[in-house]
Design a protein around this motif. Sequence first.
Motif: not given
Ligand code: C5P
Length: 398
Positions: A191-193, A269-277, A303-306, A322-325, A341-343
């Motif tokens: 789980v990411t958070s 389960v990728m629930a983290a709000a990862v910074a896009d940049w 940033n890398p898309d995890i 599982v991704g979050f939006a 897009r994310k697969g």
């Molecule tokens: O791309 P966006 O942030 O809208 O997508 C959200 C989903 O992608 C979430 O599940 C978030 O944890 C994941 N994410 C990620 N790595 C990123 C950006 C988003 O894993 N750099």
Amino acid sequence: MLADKRILLIIGGGIAAYKALELIRLLRKEGAAVTPVLTKAGAEFVTPLSVSALAGEKVFTQLFDLTDEAEMGHIQLSRVADLLVVAPATADLMAKMAQGRADDLASTLLLATDTPVMVAPAMNVRMWQHPATQRNIATLQGDGVRLVGPDEGEMACGEYGPGRMAEPAAILAAIRGALAAGPLAGRHVLVTSGPTHEPIDPVRYIANRSSGAQGTAIAGALRDLGARVTFVTGPAAVPAPEGVQVVRVETAREMLEAVEAALPAEAAVMAAAVADWRVANESGHKIKKMAGAALPVLEFAENPDILKSVAQSTDRRPRLVVGFAAETDDVLAHAQAKRARKGCDWIVANDVSPATGIMGGAENAVTLITASGVEDWPRLPKDEVARRLAQRIAEALA
Ligand code: C5P
């Protein structure tokens, strides 16, 4: 909770051994039986008498104790338990475990068993961070050994950092999780958070409003169903759940690294709000405010898309990703596009417009998007959303 369970508790040699006494007390209070094993080094820190008095049972110390061999045998001793717990687990004892050595009672028991094993490491921060220890930990986790802690903090040796043994209550929670007969028993789930922090300079960073509440609740719900949870979290506002393996990170790049290190897993389960940049021109020193000087200009890099890299991994993709939006408009359309897009297999979509109060709030209204359709869930406490999602994950992995 732990009635009818027997824990074989191996107490290694470290100052944290005193906490093992408290752990025995907590285990007994929950109704568990404790078979204590004290290593030679462990006996330098706590006495066999305190251990056996608290456990209410004989403490085992010697491999070649003929009476015990006749009565029970060291092989059998390791198999009557429901779980073997090593607390504190020293660097040396884990090195032995990783190598499969058996030169004293503790290491022999650990090698002779097919019972699940949990370790609670305790050591100096340098010893913990040493590549050799990290290698051994990775080997042990690959062998299915459960890890609880270590915590970060002040050490008995005066240094600061990761290496403190997890608190007895946290070890107890992890033991409960390990013995839970839930539908996810024995399954590893990642789980990411939380948010990520992307540094501008040594004192400033870019962040977002994610509290980590939903991801934390999901990790707890998965643990309650018996899963072995690795919880990779950015700097969150809520405390991490107990009884899960917590990996703390700051940046998206650190999170990716931690996620890759945690794989394989059966579900992610990728629930983290990862910074896009992130800031591309991060300064190594504090940017000074100077009268008359030009304002600093931040440049960004992607940033890398995890989620994408986990979902599209060719060799280590979890069975369920599982991704979050989190969206503020056109939630469904964006979320469906994101799933493609994310697969990933599922997307949990929610509206995080300020008016909803969801970001940082106690409730969530989500839409679950899977291959077979779209489900709108009612507005529920985040804990309840987590329970439902964990239940669905258990069904999907069944
Ligand atoms: O791309 P966006 O942030 O809208 O997508 C959200 C989903 O992608 C979430 O599940 C978030 O944890 C994941 N994410 C990620 N790595 C990123 C950006 C988003 O894993 N750099």
